[in-house]
Design a protein around this motif. Structure first.
Motif, mmCIF file in Angstrom:
data_model
loop_
_atom_site.group_PDB
_atom_site.id
_atom_site.type_symbol
_atom_site.label_atom_id
_atom_site.label_comp_id
_atom_site.label_asym_id
_atom_site.label_seq_id
_atom_site.Cartn_x
_atom_site.Cartn_y
_atom_site.Cartn_z
ATOM 1 N N GLY A 1 -12.410 -10.437 12.272
ATOM 2 C CA GLY A 1 -13.524 -10.330 11.036
ATOM 3 C C GLY A 1 -13.962 -8.955 10.936
ATOM 4 N N ASN A 2 -13.384 -7.865 11.528
ATOM 5 C CA ASN A 2 -13.983 -6.475 11.485
ATOM 6 C C ASN A 2 -13.162 -5.843 10.023
ATOM 7 O OD1 ASN A 2 -15.444 -6.606 13.893
ATOM 8 N ND2 ASN A 2 -13.690 -6.550 15.140
ATOM 9 N N LYS A 3 -13.779 -5.011 9.380
ATOM 10 C CA LYS A 3 -13.306 -4.272 8.512
ATOM 11 C C LYS A 3 -12.305 -3.378 8.812
ATOM 12 C CE LYS A 3 -15.115 -2.560 4.175
ATOM 13 N NZ LYS A 3 -16.199 -1.896 3.430
ATOM 14 N N THR A 4 -11.198 -3.156 8.320
ATOM 15 C CA THR A 4 -10.277 -2.125 8.840
ATOM 16 C C THR A 4 -10.044 -1.150 7.409
ATOM 17 O OG1 THR A 4 -8.037 -3.206 7.712
ATOM 18 C CG2 THR A 4 -8.823 -3.773 10.038
ATOM 19 N N THR A 5 -9.496 -0.058 7.884
ATOM 20 C CA THR A 5 -9.306 1.005 6.901
ATOM 21 C C THR A 5 -7.729 1.536 6.810
ATOM 22 O OG1 THR A 5 -10.171 2.728 8.002
ATOM 23 C CG2 THR A 5 -11.667 1.821 6.514
ATOM 24 N N GLU A 6 -7.130 0.791 7.486
ATOM 25 C CA GLU A 6 -5.653 1.227 7.563
ATOM 26 C C GLU A 6 -5.162 1.096 6.100
ATOM 27 O OE1 GLU A 6 -3.483 -2.818 8.687
ATOM 28 O OE2 GLU A 6 -4.122 -1.509 10.097
ATOM 29 N N VAL A 7 -4.054 1.825 5.889
ATOM 30 C CA VAL A 7 -3.336 1.829 4.795
ATOM 31 C C VAL A 7 -2.100 0.879 4.528
ATOM 32 C CG1 VAL A 7 -2.047 3.347 2.944
ATOM 33 C CG2 VAL A 7 -3.929 4.355 4.176
ATOM 34 N N ASN A 8 -1.985 0.083 3.896
ATOM 35 C CA ASN A 8 -0.957 -0.709 3.467
ATOM 36 C C ASN A 8 -0.253 -0.489 2.458
ATOM 37 O OD1 ASN A 8 -1.835 -2.823 5.922
ATOM 38 N ND2 ASN A 8 -3.786 -2.523 4.582
ATOM 39 N N VAL A 9 1.205 -0.446 2.419
ATOM 40 C CA VAL A 9 1.860 0.024 1.317
ATOM 41 C C VAL A 9 3.116 -1.229 1.239
ATOM 42 C CG1 VAL A 9 3.641 1.629 0.600
ATOM 43 C CG2 VAL A 9 1.751 2.465 1.798
ATOM 44 N N ILE A 10 3.061 -1.654 -0.092
ATOM 45 C CA ILE A 10 3.953 -2.547 -0.320
ATOM 46 C C ILE A 10 5.115 -2.095 -1.198
ATOM 47 C CG2 ILE A 10 2.494 -3.566 -2.111
ATOM 48 C CD1 ILE A 10 3.791 -6.372 -1.418
ATOM 49 N N VAL A 11 6.231 -2.346 -1.093
ATOM 50 C CA VAL A 11 7.328 -1.689 -1.840
ATOM 51 C C VAL A 11 8.340 -2.643 -2.207
ATOM 52 C CG1 VAL A 11 7.459 0.627 -0.719
ATOM 53 C CG2 VAL A 11 8.667 -1.090 0.171
ATOM 54 N N GLU A 12 8.767 -2.643 -3.384
ATOM 55 C CA GLU A 12 9.965 -3.862 -3.824
ATOM 56 C C GLU A 12 11.172 -2.746 -3.945
ATOM 57 O OE1 GLU A 12 8.847 -5.749 -7.581
ATOM 58 O OE2 GLU A 12 6.960 -6.404 -6.550
ATOM 59 N N LEU A 13 12.082 -3.397 -3.291
ATOM 60 C CA LEU A 13 13.347 -2.387 -3.242
ATOM 61 C C LEU A 13 14.547 -2.982 -4.045
ATOM 62 C CD1 LEU A 13 13.234 -2.560 0.562
ATOM 63 C CD2 LEU A 13 12.762 -0.787 -0.654
ATOM 64 N N GLN A 14 15.485 -1.892 -4.495
ATOM 65 C CA GLN A 14 16.584 -2.476 -5.346
ATOM 66 C C GLN A 14 17.754 -3.124 -4.285
ATOM 67 O OE1 GLN A 14 18.498 1.346 -6.381
ATOM 68 N NE2 GLN A 14 16.598 1.669 -7.563
ATOM 69 N N LYS A 15 17.635 -3.075 -3.244
ATOM 70 C CA LYS A 15 18.596 -3.789 -2.355
ATOM 71 C C LYS A 15 18.001 -3.620 -0.826
ATOM 72 C CE LYS A 15 21.827 -0.205 -1.924
ATOM 73 N NZ LYS A 15 23.052 0.371 -2.023
ATOM 74 N N PRO A 16 18.461 -4.689 -0.025
ATOM 75 C CA PRO A 16 17.949 -4.697 1.529
ATOM 76 C C PRO A 16 18.505 -3.149 1.967
ATOM 77 C CG PRO A 16 19.042 -6.624 1.121
ATOM 78 C CD PRO A 16 19.232 -5.863 -0.134
ATOM 79 N N MET A 17 17.524 -2.472 2.680
ATOM 80 C CA MET A 17 18.130 -1.226 3.344
ATOM 81 C C MET A 17 18.171 -0.955 4.838
ATOM 82 S SD MET A 17 14.262 0.704 2.278
ATOM 83 C CE MET A 17 15.245 2.176 2.155
ATOM 84 N N GLY A 18 18.046 -2.423 5.587
ATOM 85 C CA GLY A 18 18.187 -2.228 6.995
ATOM 86 C C GLY A 18 17.279 -1.391 7.853
ATOM 87 N N TRP A 19 17.685 -0.474 8.810
ATOM 88 C CA TRP A 19 17.111 0.356 9.565
ATOM 89 C C TRP A 19 16.453 1.651 8.537
ATOM 90 C CZ3 TRP A 19 15.303 -1.192 13.931
ATOM 91 C CH2 TRP A 19 15.968 -2.024 14.658
ATOM 92 N N LYS A 20 17.067 1.930 7.509
ATOM 93 C CA LYS A 20 16.350 2.923 6.531
ATOM 94 C C LYS A 20 14.922 2.532 6.073
ATOM 95 C CE LYS A 20 18.208 6.311 3.212
ATOM 96 N NZ LYS A 20 19.012 6.465 2.421
ATOM 97 N N PHE A 21 14.575 1.185 6.153
ATOM 98 C CA PHE A 21 13.305 1.087 5.842
ATOM 99 C C PHE A 21 12.235 1.535 6.832
ATOM 100 C CE2 PHE A 21 9.693 -1.938 6.007
ATOM 101 C CZ PHE A 21 9.470 -2.236 4.741
ATOM 102 N N PHE A 22 12.785 2.046 8.123
ATOM 103 C CA PHE A 22 11.702 2.901 8.855
ATOM 104 C C PHE A 22 11.630 4.217 8.618
ATOM 105 C CE2 PHE A 22 12.930 -1.090 11.300
ATOM 106 C CZ PHE A 22 11.963 -1.654 11.537
#
Length: 107
Positions: free
Chosen positions: A49-70
């Motif tokens: 229940g604590n407020k967080t200030t982390e950054v969350n990024v969401i991406v839509e990809l052309q195709k799955p990218m496996g380890w390249k995601f990291f």
């Protein structure tokens, strides 16, 4: 010489700056990593229940990218100079999906 006192950035200012920084690197991540769409969301409550200030990024990809995601995550972190959490739309947990989708700012 007197300088005006520094004021703290508001969460809204930080959120705006984040979008501006992501927009700068958008062409490179589109071409280099096959990202179709990128968005970000912040300020959620953690499981305690604590407020967080982390950054969350969401991406839509052309195709799955496996380890390249990291590699994509590391690239964005290096450019923003801060840690991020990154997820695809399919990676959103079902019980939080609707709330998160309301808060995403897409570029």
């Amino acid at each position: 010489m007197n300088r005006p006192p520094r004021t703290e950035l508001t969460d809204e200012d930080k959120f705006f700056r984040l979008g501006k920084e992501l927009r700068k690197i958008l062409p490179e991540i589109e071409s280099r990593y096959g990202v179709n769409r990128i968005g970000y969301f912040c300020e959620f409550l953690d499981r305690h229940g604590n407020k967080t200030t982390e950054v969350n990024v969401i991406v839509e990809l052309q195709k799955p990218m496996g380890w390249k995601f990291f590699e994509l995550r590391e690239f964005i972190e290096s450019r923003l100079r801060r840690r991020i959490d990154i997820v695809t739309p399919r990676g959103l947990k079902a019980m939080f999906r609707a709330d998160i989708e309301k808060c995403i700012t897409y570029l």
